[in-house]
Design a protein around this motif. Structure first.
Motif, PDB file in Angstrom:
ATOM      1  N   GLU A   1       0.832  -1.210   0.000  1.00  0.00           N
ATOM      2  CA  GLU A   1       0.000   0.000   0.000  1.00  0.00           C
ATOM      3  C   GLU A   1       0.865   1.259   0.000  1.00  0.00           C
ATOM      4  O   GLU A   1       0.597   2.200  -0.739  1.00  0.00           O
ATOM      5  CB  GLU A   1      -0.936  -0.003   1.212  1.00  0.00           C
ATOM      6  CG  GLU A   1      -2.051  -1.016   1.099  1.00  0.00           C
ATOM      7  CD  GLU A   1      -2.895  -1.130   2.350  1.00  0.00           C
ATOM      8  OE1 GLU A   1      -2.471  -0.629   3.426  1.00  0.00           O
ATOM      9  OE2 GLU A   1      -3.986  -1.724   2.262  1.00  0.00           O
ATOM     10  N   ARG A   2       1.925   1.270   0.812  1.00  0.00           N
ATOM     11  CA  ARG A   2       2.817   2.434   0.852  1.00  0.00           C
ATOM     12  C   ARG A   2       3.515   2.641  -0.483  1.00  0.00           C
ATOM     13  O   ARG A   2       3.685   3.777  -0.933  1.00  0.00           O
ATOM     14  CB  ARG A   2       3.849   2.281   1.969  1.00  0.00           C
ATOM     15  CG  ARG A   2       3.305   2.694   3.312  1.00  0.00           C
ATOM     16  CD  ARG A   2       4.415   2.747   4.351  1.00  0.00           C
ATOM     17  NE  ARG A   2       3.976   1.891   5.430  1.00  0.00           N
ATOM     18  CZ  ARG A   2       4.625   0.850   5.926  1.00  0.00           C
ATOM     19  NH1 ARG A   2       5.808   0.535   5.488  1.00  0.00           N
ATOM     20  NH2 ARG A   2       4.121   0.130   6.884  1.00  0.00           N
ATOM     21  N   THR A   3       3.930   1.565  -1.121  1.00  0.00           N
ATOM     22  CA  THR A   3       4.583   1.672  -2.423  1.00  0.00           C
ATOM     23  C   THR A   3       3.635   2.275  -3.455  1.00  0.00           C
ATOM     24  O   THR A   3       4.026   3.171  -4.220  1.00  0.00           O
ATOM     25  CB  THR A   3       5.078   0.281  -2.894  1.00  0.00           C
ATOM     26  OG1 THR A   3       5.994  -0.236  -1.918  1.00  0.00           O
ATOM     27  CG2 THR A   3       5.756   0.359  -4.248  1.00  0.00           C
ATOM     28  N   ILE A   4       2.400   1.802  -3.466  1.00  0.00           N
ATOM     29  CA  ILE A   4       1.405   2.332  -4.405  1.00  0.00           C
ATOM     30  C   ILE A   4       1.127   3.806  -4.108  1.00  0.00           C
ATOM     31  O   ILE A   4       1.090   4.636  -5.026  1.00  0.00           O
ATOM     32  CB  ILE A   4       0.110   1.494  -4.345  1.00  0.00           C
ATOM     33  CG1 ILE A   4       0.380   0.100  -4.899  1.00  0.00           C
ATOM     34  CG2 ILE A   4      -1.035   2.185  -5.098  1.00  0.00           C
ATOM     35  CD1 ILE A   4      -0.724  -0.898  -4.640  1.00  0.00           C
TER      36      ILE A   4
ATOM     37  N   ALA B   1       1.683   9.481  -5.456  1.00  0.00           N
ATOM     38  CA  ALA B   1       2.012  10.781  -4.861  1.00  0.00           C
ATOM     39  C   ALA B   1       3.145  11.467  -5.625  1.00  0.00           C
ATOM     40  O   ALA B   1       3.216  12.696  -5.679  1.00  0.00           O
ATOM     41  CB  ALA B   1       2.388  10.613  -3.393  1.00  0.00           C
ATOM     42  N   GLU B   2       4.034  10.681  -6.224  1.00  0.00           N
ATOM     43  CA  GLU B   2       5.159  11.237  -6.978  1.00  0.00           C
ATOM     44  C   GLU B   2       4.829  11.437  -8.452  1.00  0.00           C
ATOM     45  O   GLU B   2       5.720  11.667  -9.266  1.00  0.00           O
ATOM     46  CB  GLU B   2       6.381  10.336  -6.812  1.00  0.00           C
ATOM     47  CG  GLU B   2       6.907  10.329  -5.391  1.00  0.00           C
ATOM     48  CD  GLU B   2       8.055   9.356  -5.184  1.00  0.00           C
ATOM     49  OE1 GLU B   2       8.600   8.824  -6.179  1.00  0.00           O
ATOM     50  OE2 GLU B   2       8.402   9.131  -4.022  1.00  0.00           O
ATOM     51  N   GLY B   3       3.554  11.333  -8.810  1.00  0.00           N
ATOM     52  CA  GLY B   3       3.133  11.640 -10.168  1.00  0.00           C
ATOM     53  C   GLY B   3       2.877  10.458 -11.072  1.00  0.00           C
ATOM     54  O   GLY B   3       2.530  10.629 -12.237  1.00  0.00           O
ATOM     55  N   GLY B   4       3.058   9.240 -10.546  1.00  0.00           N
ATOM     56  CA  GLY B   4       2.759   8.066 -11.364  1.00  0.00           C
ATOM     57  C   GLY B   4       1.281   8.029 -11.693  1.00  0.00           C
ATOM     58  O   GLY B   4       0.445   8.446 -10.892  1.00  0.00           O
TER      59      GLY B   4
ATOM     60  N   MET C   1      -6.709   6.422  -1.123  1.00  0.00           N
ATOM     61  CA  MET C   1      -5.749   7.511  -0.954  1.00  0.00           C
ATOM     62  C   MET C   1      -6.386   8.833  -1.399  1.00  0.00           C
ATOM     63  O   MET C   1      -6.293   9.841  -0.691  1.00  0.00           O
ATOM     64  CB  MET C   1      -4.500   7.223  -1.785  1.00  0.00           C
ATOM     65  CG  MET C   1      -3.394   8.228  -1.622  1.00  0.00           C
ATOM     66  SD  MET C   1      -1.956   7.723  -2.596  1.00  0.00           S
ATOM     67  CE  MET C   1      -2.011   8.970  -3.858  1.00  0.00           C
ATOM     68  N   ASP C   2      -7.040   8.845  -2.555  1.00  0.00           N
ATOM     69  CA  ASP C   2      -7.699  10.046  -3.039  1.00  0.00           C
ATOM     70  C   ASP C   2      -8.790  10.511  -2.077  1.00  0.00           C
ATOM     71  O   ASP C   2      -8.948  11.706  -1.819  1.00  0.00           O
ATOM     72  CB  ASP C   2      -8.304   9.815  -4.431  1.00  0.00           C
ATOM     73  CG  ASP C   2      -7.235   9.652  -5.515  1.00  0.00           C
ATOM     74  OD1 ASP C   2      -6.061  10.021  -5.247  1.00  0.00           O
ATOM     75  OD2 ASP C   2      -7.585   9.139  -6.598  1.00  0.00           O
ATOM     76  N   HIS C   3      -9.523   9.544  -1.525  1.00  0.00           N
ATOM     77  CA  HIS C   3     -10.591   9.877  -0.577  1.00  0.00           C
ATOM     78  C   HIS C   3     -10.020  10.516   0.690  1.00  0.00           C
ATOM     79  O   HIS C   3     -10.550  11.493   1.184  1.00  0.00           O
ATOM     80  CB  HIS C   3     -11.386   8.611  -0.244  1.00  0.00           C
ATOM     81  CG  HIS C   3     -12.528   8.828   0.676  1.00  0.00           C
ATOM     82  ND1 HIS C   3     -13.668   9.481   0.295  1.00  0.00           N
ATOM     83  CD2 HIS C   3     -12.686   8.488   1.982  1.00  0.00           C
ATOM     84  CE1 HIS C   3     -14.491   9.536   1.324  1.00  0.00           C
ATOM     85  NE2 HIS C   3     -13.926   8.944   2.352  1.00  0.00           N
ATOM     86  N   ARG C   4      -8.916   9.965   1.191  1.00  0.00           N
ATOM     87  CA  ARG C   4      -8.277  10.549   2.385  1.00  0.00           C
ATOM     88  C   ARG C   4      -7.752  11.942   2.088  1.00  0.00           C
ATOM     89  O   ARG C   4      -7.856  12.847   2.920  1.00  0.00           O
ATOM     90  CB  ARG C   4      -7.158   9.636   2.885  1.00  0.00           C
ATOM     91  CG  ARG C   4      -7.634   8.464   3.687  1.00  0.00           C
ATOM     92  CD  ARG C   4      -6.495   7.794   4.447  1.00  0.00           C
ATOM     93  NE  ARG C   4      -5.396   7.377   3.590  1.00  0.00           N
ATOM     94  CZ  ARG C   4      -5.289   6.196   3.006  1.00  0.00           C
ATOM     95  NH1 ARG C   4      -6.228   5.291   3.187  1.00  0.00           N
ATOM     96  NH2 ARG C   4      -4.256   5.902   2.264  1.00  0.00           N
TER      97      ARG C   4
END
Length: 123
Positions: free
Chosen positions: A81-84, A89-92, A116-119
């Motif tokens: 999850e952190r990797t994704i 977050a870095e633009g991928g 992630m987007d929801h948070r």
């Protein structure tokens, strides 16, 4: 305190509770690694059997292995999850790419991305 329809009650107690009552004795007994020092007879006997008899050691070993396997699986999920999250977050932008790299489904990647987007939207 919660009373179920079966007449049982559930209470949450910290195992660090150290009161001078029977509940404090139970919590100290549960933390005690030495079966000979455990006050409650039934608990002392179970602890002694688990530590001193072959079948007890097999049960403890099997249970510990299950707990360890579960902890490793949870750590792998958190790491994925952190990797994704870092990737996006870095633009991928390519869910298919990160799914392929991590050997997971695109649906799982999208689910994590949506969470992630929801948070982020709440911030």
């Amino acid at each position: 305190m919660y009373f179920s329809k079966f007449g049982y009650s559930n209470i949450l107690i910290s195992t660090l509770y150290d009161g001078n009552d029977s509940l404090g004795d139970l919590m100290r007994d549960l933390r005690n690694p030495n079966p000979e020092e455990i006050k409650l007879t039934a608990l002392r006997e179970v602890e002694r059997r688990l530590k001193n008899e072959q079948k007890g050691r097999e049960i403890v070993s099997s249970t510990f292995k299950e707990l360890l396997d579960e902890a490793v699986k949870e750590a792998e999920i958190r790491n994925t999850e952190r990797t994704i999250q870092s990737y996006f977050a870095e633009g991928g932008e390519d869910s298919h790419f990160i799914a392929k790299v991590l050997h997971i489904s695109v649906e799982d990647v999208e689910k994590i991305r949506n969470e992630m987007d929801h948070r982020m939207a709440k911030i």
